[in-house]
Design a protein around this motif. Structure first.
Motif, PDB file in Angstrom:
ATOM      1  N   ASN A 264       0.838  -1.189   0.000  1.00  0.00           N
ATOM      2  CA  ASN A 264       0.000   0.000   0.000  1.00  0.00           C
ATOM      3  C   ASN A 264       0.878   1.247   0.000  1.00  0.00           C
ATOM      4  OD1 ASN A 264      -2.658   1.489   0.581  1.00  0.00           O
ATOM      5  ND2 ASN A 264      -1.370   2.133   2.303  1.00  0.00           N
TER       6      ASN A 264
ATOM      7  N   SER B 106       0.569   5.637   0.270  1.00  0.00           N
ATOM      8  CA  SER B 106      -0.244   6.839   0.456  1.00  0.00           C
ATOM      9  C   SER B 106       0.028   7.791  -0.701  1.00  0.00           C
ATOM     10  CB  SER B 106       0.110   7.522   1.776  1.00  0.00           C
ATOM     11  OG  SER B 106       1.443   8.035   1.715  1.00  0.00           O
ATOM     12  N   THR B 107      -0.821   8.781  -0.852  1.00  0.00           N
ATOM     13  CA  THR B 107      -0.597   9.782  -1.899  1.00  0.00           C
ATOM     14  C   THR B 107       0.759  10.444  -1.710  1.00  0.00           C
ATOM     15  OG1 THR B 107      -2.966  10.230  -2.173  1.00  0.00           O
ATOM     16  CG2 THR B 107      -1.442  11.951  -2.883  1.00  0.00           C
ATOM     17  N   LYS B 108       1.107  10.745  -0.468  1.00  0.00           N
ATOM     18  CA  LYS B 108       2.379  11.398  -0.169  1.00  0.00           C
ATOM     19  C   LYS B 108       3.556  10.521  -0.601  1.00  0.00           C
ATOM     20  CE  LYS B 108       4.974  13.542   3.621  1.00  0.00           C
ATOM     21  NZ  LYS B 108       4.967  13.839   5.091  1.00  0.00           N
TER      22      LYS B 108
ATOM     23  N   TYR C 181      -3.255  11.781  -7.848  1.00  0.00           N
ATOM     24  CA  TYR C 181      -2.207  11.525  -6.867  1.00  0.00           C
ATOM     25  C   TYR C 181      -0.978  12.429  -6.969  1.00  0.00           C
ATOM     26  CZ  TYR C 181      -5.004   7.352  -6.153  1.00  0.00           C
ATOM     27  OH  TYR C 181      -6.050   6.510  -5.893  1.00  0.00           O
TER      28      TYR C 181
ATOM     29  N   LEU D 109      -3.935   2.005  -2.830  1.00  0.00           N
ATOM     30  CA  LEU D 109      -3.560   3.414  -2.693  1.00  0.00           C
ATOM     31  C   LEU D 109      -4.421   4.039  -1.601  1.00  0.00           C
ATOM     32  CD1 LEU D 109      -3.252   4.324  -6.487  1.00  0.00           C
ATOM     33  CD2 LEU D 109      -1.391   3.766  -4.887  1.00  0.00           C
ATOM     34  N   ASN D 110      -3.769   4.560  -0.589  1.00  0.00           N
ATOM     35  CA  ASN D 110      -4.476   5.093   0.589  1.00  0.00           C
ATOM     36  C   ASN D 110      -5.413   4.048   1.182  1.00  0.00           C
ATOM     37  OD1 ASN D 110      -3.301   7.749   0.333  1.00  0.00           O
ATOM     38  ND2 ASN D 110      -4.723   8.114  -1.367  1.00  0.00           N
TER      39      ASN D 110
ATOM     40  N   TYR E 220     -12.504   4.157  -5.162  1.00  0.00           N
ATOM     41  CA  TYR E 220     -11.354   4.174  -6.074  1.00  0.00           C
ATOM     42  C   TYR E 220     -11.749   4.953  -7.320  1.00  0.00           C
ATOM     43  CZ  TYR E 220      -7.026   2.439  -8.202  1.00  0.00           C
ATOM     44  OH  TYR E 220      -5.780   2.342  -8.771  1.00  0.00           O
TER      45      TYR E 220
END
Length: 289
Positions: free
Chosen positions: A135, A137-139, A181, A231-232, A246
């Motif tokens: 997984n 995160s956007t960051k 993203y 993702l997230n 999503y």
């Protein structure tokens, strides 16, 4: 002068015959029959072009349609982008154009029309060599593409340099990555740019420690041996798209003349039918409403 002209015509006819295999009186009849057959067949040939992201779905639909309609032949003419396919359609080179964007005002000549047929989820995936990372995160995804995170160890994986596989900025996959993203930050200059989605997928599968974004449906159809990343915390699955969790999805459509030929219209009707929807669903696409 008249004799010279007659002589020239006779020479052309003579050499035209000699250019073939030995000419027989029956050849003329056979030739006419072949021409008529070819004309008949050409009326049932449907030519399709499209971007690499749309050809996969159109080939699936074409295969299903041709299995039921033996008199129809569907040929694919490869184009690298939707714009090229649309131009080919307007110039009567193809009958149907696959596009990952709706018809733009500057592309519309008033004689063609757009129909959305499916949504194609985009996933971010890694080569199978990447372990311990499921997984992002956007960051974290931003930092990878910017070149701020360069080793999988920084994300809980092994001590290995990250290989970023990317698409050109004008391609639909990169546009969607930016929209949901990446934002507007520049991509690292160390990223490997691949012009076609198929090239990116092949490179991802063969390059240890690599990461890239491409079609979920393509991955499912071809059983690609890659790791699908959430993702997230949201997995790239059609049910997560249906419930709005999503959102990174590519819209796939077809363009044709407003008054297409009968064979072309027959294929379009199949695409938009319940049977066409079933083909899409069975291969990981979400049929357009």
């Amino acid at each position: 002068m008249k004799k010279i002209v007659q002589s020239t015509i006779i020479s052309i006819i003579f050499f035209g015959m000699c250019g073939c295999n030995s000419f027989k009186p029956t050849d003329l009849t056979t030739s006419n029959q072949v021409t008529n057959q070819t004309d008949s067949q050409s009326q049932k040939i449907i030519k399709i072009g499209g971007s690499s992201s749309t050809i996969t779905v159109l080939k699936l639909l074409a295969q299903a349609y041709q299995s039921q309609n033996k008199t129809v032949k569907i040929e694919f003419i490869s184009n690298s982008q939707s714009e090229g396919a649309i131009a080919a359609l307007k110039n009567d080179i193809i009958d149907i154009a696959g596009s990952s964007h709706k018809l733009k005002p500057e592309e519309d000549n008033g004689k063609i029309q757009y129909r959305e047929i499916a949504q194609d989820l985009l996933l971010v995936a890694t080569n199978n060599s990447v372990k311990g990372v499921n997984n992002l995160s956007t960051k974290q995804l931003k930092a990878i593409y910017k070149g701020e995170i360069t080793n999988w160890r920084e994300l809980g994986g092994a001590d290995a340099n990250i290989v970023v596989l990317d698409r050109p900025e004008d391609e639909s996959a990169k546009k969607l990555l930016r929209k949901y993203y990446l934002g507007t930050e520049k991509t690292t200059t160390k990223a490997v740019i691949l012009n076609k989605e198929g090239e990116l997928i092949e490179t991802l599968q063969s390059t240890p420690n690599s990461i890239g974004a491409f079609s979920l449906a393509y991955s499912l159809i071809n059983k690609s041996p890659v790791n699908h990343l959430s993702l997230n915390g949201v997995a790239p699955k059609s049910q997560n798209f249906a419930n709005g969790k999503y959102q990174m999805v590519r819209h796939i459509g077809i363009l044709s003349d407003k008054v297409p030929s009968a064979p072309t219209q027959g294929f379009i009707d199949f695409i938009l039918s319940k049977e066409g929807e079933k083909v899409l669903q069975n291969n990981g696409f979400v049929p357009a409403k």
